[in-house]
Design a protein around this motif. Structure first.
Motif: not given
Lengths: 113, 113
Positions: A2, A30-31, A33, A48, A50, A92, A98-103, B35, B59, B98
């Protein structure tokens, strides 16, 4: 693996104390969250920050970002029972536009009365 | 609350059967995400969409397919459900991927027996 990881995995404090959670990530962003998840519910966006910001405040929340160390922290001041929840950072990856929002895996915070 | 609805909210299905989960939004957001959340793994991205008919893998995409034929709907299909796909599934939407906050649905609890 991850992109982001929270630390600690679990945190238990007394009501009124401050809670600090950390997030480390691997690739440029670039940010960053922070989200909260109450038991059995969906995530709720908290704040959020930046990449050109070092610190941001929202009510009792304070977030810092150190891009040189690829890390962020979330401070909750004067904790309340209602703050009991899991907290996640989202990072991201800039390399993927930065399209994917990964946690990450999250920090489970328990506030004891 | 943001206009995002997941259906069904709960489902029990047998191994080997196809299953489709639906995410519906009324916000006209460009990005939609699926998700899964499992203990010890946090939220893991399965697939996401950046527009009608535009999707990409996350992923943990193996065993899952998605479709987005119109802005408001993002479908997640398990072609042949396995017990390892027992999980809580969350859909999220975002106006700018993102780069902005995401809004989450209430989740779908899927049990594969």
């Amino acid at each position: 693996s991850q992109q982001g990881e929270e630390d600690p995995q679990a945190l238990s404090i007394q009501e009124g104390e401050n809670a600090t959670m950390n997030c480390s990530y691997k690739t440029s962003i670039n940010n960053l969250q922070w989200y909260r998840q109450n038991s059995g519910r969906g995530l709720v966006h908290l704040i959020l920050i930046r990449s050109n910001e070092r610190e941001k405040h929202s009510g009792r929340l304070r977030v810092t970002l150190d891009t040189s160390k690829k890390s962020s922290s979330l401070l909750i001041t004067a904790s309340r029972a209602a703050d009991t929840a899991s907290y996640f950072c989202a990072t991201p990856p800039l390399i993927q536009g930065a399209q994917k929002l990964v946690f990450g895996q999250g920090t489970r915070l328990t506030i004891n009365p | 609350d943001a206009g995002i609805t997941q259906s069904p909210r709960h489902k029990v299905t047998e191994t080997g059967t196809p299953v489709t989960l639906r995410c519906h939004q009324t916000e006209n957001h460009r990005y939609m995400y699926w998700y899964r959340q499992d203990p010890g793994h946090g939220l893991r991205l399965i697939h996401y969409s950046y527009g009608v008919k535009d999707t990409d893998k996350g992923e943990v995409s193996d065993g899952y397919s998605v479709s987005r034929s119109k802005t408001e709907d993002f479908l997640l299909t398990l072609e042949s459900a396995t017990s390892s796909q027992t999980s809580v599934y969350f859909c999220a939407i975002s106006d700018m991927g993102g780069d902005t906050e995401a809004f989450f649905g209430q989740g779908t609890r899927l049990t594969v027996v």
